[in-house]
Design a protein around this motif. Sequence first.
Motif, PDB file in Angstrom:
ATOM      1  N   GLY A  98      60.335  29.525  20.715  1.00 10.60           N
ATOM      2  CA  GLY A  98      59.862  30.589  21.587  1.00 10.60           C
ATOM      3  C   GLY A  98      58.361  30.757  21.505  1.00 10.60           C
ATOM      4  O   GLY A  98      57.732  30.332  20.528  1.00 10.60           O
ATOM      5  N   SER A 121      55.274  33.737  21.865  1.00  7.74           N
ATOM      6  CA  SER A 121      55.069  35.182  21.800  1.00  7.74           C
ATOM      7  C   SER A 121      53.588  35.520  21.852  1.00  7.74           C
ATOM      8  O   SER A 121      52.765  34.783  21.317  1.00  7.74           O
ATOM      9  N   TYR A 170      59.303  37.834  22.216  1.00  8.78           N
ATOM     10  CA  TYR A 170      59.086  36.501  22.765  1.00  8.78           C
ATOM     11  C   TYR A 170      59.309  36.508  24.275  1.00  8.78           C
ATOM     12  O   TYR A 170      60.339  36.979  24.752  1.00  8.78           O
ATOM     13  N   TYR A 214      58.919  33.563  26.246  1.00  7.21           N
ATOM     14  CA  TYR A 214      59.412  32.272  26.731  1.00  7.21           C
ATOM     15  C   TYR A 214      60.291  31.621  25.672  1.00  7.21           C
ATOM     16  O   TYR A 214      60.019  31.721  24.477  1.00  7.21           O
ATOM     17  N   TRP A 215      61.311  30.890  26.167  1.00 11.08           N
ATOM     18  CA  TRP A 215      62.260  30.204  25.284  1.00 11.08           C
ATOM     19  C   TRP A 215      62.569  28.817  25.818  1.00 11.08           C
ATOM     20  O   TRP A 215      62.547  28.576  27.025  1.00 11.08           O
TER      21      TRP A 215
END
Length: 122
Positions: free
Chosen positions: A96, A98, A109, A111-112
């Motif tokens: 992820g 952050s 976070y 985005y993953w």
Amino acid sequence: QVQLVESGGGLVQAGGSLRLSCAASGRTSSYSMGWFRQAPGKEREFVATINWRARSTYYADSVKGRFTISTVDAKNTVYLQMNSLKPEDTAVYFCGASMYTFANSVSQYAYWGQGTQVTVSS
């Protein structure tokens, strides 16, 4: 926008090692990168995080001394070296991005990646 792609998961015996990779694209320099994991029926939990610029790191107690998070700027990649693996490390591992330093909560976070499966046999 940040895109993340994990790789490197697999099946390993207890006591063995694996290295996970997270290839990042987009504007990543402003972010900290983290690894989380999620076992079946459990919530996603924090594993480790690193700041791109300062290289400062932070680990969950359960992996401290066994796992190492690192980055390679030229490859825009984050690694998670996992040694002395235990069956309880079995999970899907997610990378992820952050905006927070030392971020250890899923909500921090933005985005993953899609995740990579790690299975440790006893």
